[in-house]
Design an enzyme around this catalytic site. Structure first.
Site, mmCIF file in Angstrom:
data_model
loop_
_atom_site.group_PDB
_atom_site.id
_atom_site.type_symbol
_atom_site.label_atom_id
_atom_site.label_comp_id
_atom_site.label_asym_id
_atom_site.label_seq_id
_atom_site.Cartn_x
_atom_site.Cartn_y
_atom_site.Cartn_z
ATOM 1 N N ARG A 85 0.807 -1.226 0.000
ATOM 2 C CA ARG A 85 0.000 0.000 0.000
ATOM 3 C C ARG A 85 0.843 1.282 0.000
ATOM 4 O O ARG A 85 0.316 2.377 -0.110
ATOM 5 C CB ARG A 85 -0.955 -0.015 1.212
ATOM 6 C CG ARG A 85 -2.096 -1.002 1.056
ATOM 7 C CD ARG A 85 -2.817 -1.274 2.374
ATOM 8 N NE ARG A 85 -2.088 -2.223 3.213
ATOM 9 C CZ ARG A 85 -2.478 -2.630 4.429
ATOM 10 N NH1 ARG A 85 -3.605 -2.146 4.945
ATOM 11 N NH2 ARG A 85 -1.778 -3.484 5.124
ATOM 12 N N GLY A 141 2.502 -14.346 6.107
ATOM 13 C CA GLY A 141 1.754 -13.804 7.236
ATOM 14 C C GLY A 141 2.592 -13.615 8.482
ATOM 15 O O GLY A 141 3.705 -14.138 8.598
ATOM 16 N N ASP A 190 6.752 -1.641 11.133
ATOM 17 C CA ASP A 190 6.043 -0.473 10.597
ATOM 18 C C ASP A 190 5.256 0.279 11.667
ATOM 19 O O ASP A 190 4.374 1.068 11.356
ATOM 20 C CB ASP A 190 5.138 -0.873 9.422
ATOM 21 C CG ASP A 190 4.050 -1.873 9.810
ATOM 22 O OD1 ASP A 190 4.045 -2.327 10.974
ATOM 23 O OD2 ASP A 190 3.219 -2.188 8.941
ATOM 24 N N GLY A 244 -7.059 -5.186 13.482
ATOM 25 C CA GLY A 244 -7.730 -6.363 14.020
ATOM 26 C C GLY A 244 -8.556 -5.981 15.249
ATOM 27 O O GLY A 244 -8.156 -5.112 16.029
ATOM 28 N N LYS A 295 33.551 27.060 3.212
ATOM 29 C CA LYS A 295 33.786 25.618 3.323
ATOM 30 C C LYS A 295 35.134 25.356 3.953
ATOM 31 O O LYS A 295 36.126 25.984 3.563
ATOM 32 C CB LYS A 295 33.731 24.982 1.934
ATOM 33 C CG LYS A 295 33.872 23.474 1.953
ATOM 34 C CD LYS A 295 34.658 22.929 0.766
ATOM 35 C CE LYS A 295 36.148 23.022 1.003
ATOM 36 N NZ LYS A 295 36.961 22.330 -0.012
ATOM 37 N N TYR A 335 33.072 33.435 -1.994
ATOM 38 C CA TYR A 335 33.333 32.018 -1.747
ATOM 39 C C TYR A 335 34.648 31.906 -1.003
ATOM 40 O O TYR A 335 35.691 32.349 -1.490
ATOM 41 C CB TYR A 335 33.409 31.217 -3.052
ATOM 42 C CG TYR A 335 33.911 29.816 -2.772
ATOM 43 C CD1 TYR A 335 33.170 28.960 -1.941
ATOM 44 C CD2 TYR A 335 35.136 29.361 -3.246
ATOM 45 C CE1 TYR A 335 33.634 27.696 -1.622
ATOM 46 C CE2 TYR A 335 35.611 28.092 -2.924
ATOM 47 C CZ TYR A 335 34.848 27.266 -2.107
ATOM 48 O OH TYR A 335 35.311 26.025 -1.775
ATOM 49 N N ALA A 388 41.095 46.432 -4.378
ATOM 50 C CA ALA A 388 39.937 45.847 -5.055
ATOM 51 C C ALA A 388 40.326 45.341 -6.435
ATOM 52 O O ALA A 388 41.156 45.934 -7.117
ATOM 53 C CB ALA A 388 38.826 46.886 -5.167
#
Ligand code: UD1
Ligand code: CA
Length: 456
Positions: free
Chosen positions: A20, A83, A107, A141, A353, A368, A425
């Site tokens: 399902r 089952g 589940d 059930g 980084k 960066y 610059a």
């Protein structure tokens, strides 16, 4: 906890396909709060300190086992999915006759250890079922009791009469019973039912017939025992889980602008007076100090954010350490290995980084910075790029305290800028810039007198 039994063994049923879910992924590998359903169940199982955890796998089995290489569990193959009774049959040869067996479903991810402990205690003199009261509108059930209120059997929804379907007490699928009894009952199961399966639930009728008492216990809250059969169920349980996380965060002193708009996929520890705006996602292990403010739409993974820091909207922080009183974002990206010392600032459209940024240093716009070591009090102008990669290797950039890097500078690594140096610059820095001096690489400006722009 297992009462009169010398040991507890847990069986986790995880062999079903989960048809399902309409997915090629085995159901127990679908994630809740960023982790497979089965991981949640195994974590809960481990808290009960059982003698063994037997995981019954089958459908997509290799993928399931591979997803848990270090789980330290006993993997039991159920060759074909006949089952839940057949699944338990497969595990029984691995189990000790003296043990109490606790059956969990792969589940059903949100069960609490305390609920299971209570269930195991109730199994001391027979079998115990975890049941709960529900609305009629589901396919669990049904628990059938006799006039004296004793449990006599479980009827699966597909096999139930219209009257039985009205029963409000339903089966969570979790049960505890002595291994020795299960060995006796399981071979007597038949597949004479609507699904043609061996139902584990049929052991209850066998217990009743043998005069074995069947006790019941209930969970503290219903979502604990809800199972995932469809993606709709999964989304529902995700919200239930997140709701609980959000409540706990608020209890511990975090202010959530909207507790329904936060996602914690891992462990989030917050200090006092932390404010978290809407739609933030936390992954892995995240620690947030006192008085931190996190703006809306941030994603923070495996990071530490020290007290007083401000993370502005739309920032993505991964594997980073943000020091006290830093300001990050809006629209900043900190990648793994980033360390910001106190009061550093990383502004909009800046990516950092594997770099250390010293105290009070600023990288405020469109830069960066990778594989760099930046001292304290450094000013990095807009559009500065560390050219850290030559196509084969990464190289480091080192910038001393108090340096000023002008806008639109490219730092071609490996390269060093001395303390207090100024880089003009637009410089393309290919050699080290000495401390305290101005270094500039720029074509001299000229004016062409009388030049005419072409006309159409
Ligand atoms: C089961 C119970 C039902 C209960 C419900 C609660 C039975 C017969 N029914 O129904 O009473 O209300 O759980 O969620 O037990 N599995 C295997 N091997 C198999 C079949 C299933 O390992 O051959 C595993 C599945 O992976 C799943 C669990 O057993 O984790 C339950 O199976 P599922 O088919 O979902 O049972 P339900 O129809 O939900
Ligand atoms: Ca189910």
């Amino acid at each position: 906890m297992q009462g009169v039994f010398p040991s507890l063994e847990i069986i986790v049923l995880a062999a079903g396909q989960g048809r399902r879910m309409a997915s090629t992924l085995p159901k127990v590998l679908h994630t809740l709060a960023g982790r497979p359903l089965l991981a949640h169940v195994l974590d809960t199982a481990a808290t009960l300190a059982p003698r063994a955890i037997h995981v019954v796998y089958g459908h997509g089995g290799d993928r399931v086992r591979e997803a848990f290489p270090d789980a330290g569990v006993d993997w039991v193959l159920q060759p074909s999915q006949k089952g839940t009774g057949d699944a338990v049959r497969c595990a029984l040869p691995h189990m000790d006759d003296q043990s109490l067996a606790l059956v969990l479903l792969g589940d059903v991810p949100l069960l609490k250890p305390d609920t299971l402990k209570a269930l195991c205690e109730r199994a001391a003199h027979g079998a115990a079922l975890l049941t709960f009261e529900t609305s009629h509108d589901n396919q669990y059930g049904r628990i059938v009791r006799d006039a004296q209120g004793r449990v006599v059997r479980i009827v699966e929804w597909r096999d139930a009469t219209p009257e039985e379907r009205l029963i409000r007490e339903v089966n969570s699928g979790v049960l505890a019973a002595p291994v020795a009894r299960l060995r006796h009952w399981i071979p007597r199961l038949t597949s004479a039912n609507a699904q043609g399966e061996l139902y584990l639930t049929d052991v209850i009728a066998l217990a009743a017939a043998d005069g074995v008492a069947v006790a019941t216990a209930s969970p503290a809250y219903a979502a604990e025992v809800e199972g995932v059969n469809s993606r709709v169920d999964l989304a529902f349980l995700e919200r239930a889980y997140q709701d609980e996380r959000a409540q706990a965060l608020m209890v511990s002193g975090a202010q959530l602008m909207d507790p329904r708009r936060i996602d914690v996929r891992g462990i989030l520890a917050t200090g006092r007076d932390v404010l978290i705006d809407v739609n933030c996602v936390f992954e892995g292990r995240v620690e947030i100090g006192d008085n931190v403010r996190i703006g809306p739409h941030c994603v923070i993974r495996d990071s530490r954010i020290a007290s007083g820091a401000r993370i502005e909207a739309h920032s993505v922080i991964d594997g980073a350490e943000v020091g006290m009183d830093c300001v990050v974002g809006p629209f900043a990206r900190l990648r793994p290995g980033t360390v910001l010392d106190a009061s550093a600032r990383v502004g909009n459209f800046v990516e950092v980084k594997a770099s250390k940024v010293g105290a009070n240093s600023k990288i405020n716009h469109l830069s960066y910075v990778g594989d760099a070591s930046i001292g304290a009090g450094v000013n990095i102008g807009a559009g500065v790029i560390t050219c850290n990669y030559d196509g084969a290797r990464k190289h480091r950039t080192v910038i001393g305290d108090g340096a000023f890097i002008g806008s639109d500078t490219q730092l071609v690594a490996p390269v060093q800028v001395g303390a207090g140096a100024t880089v003009g610059a637009g410089t393309t820095l290919t050699k080290d810039a000495p401390a305290g001096e101005l270094t500039i690489s720029r074509v001299a400006q000229k004016t062409v007198n009388g030049w005419r722009r072409p006309e159409k």
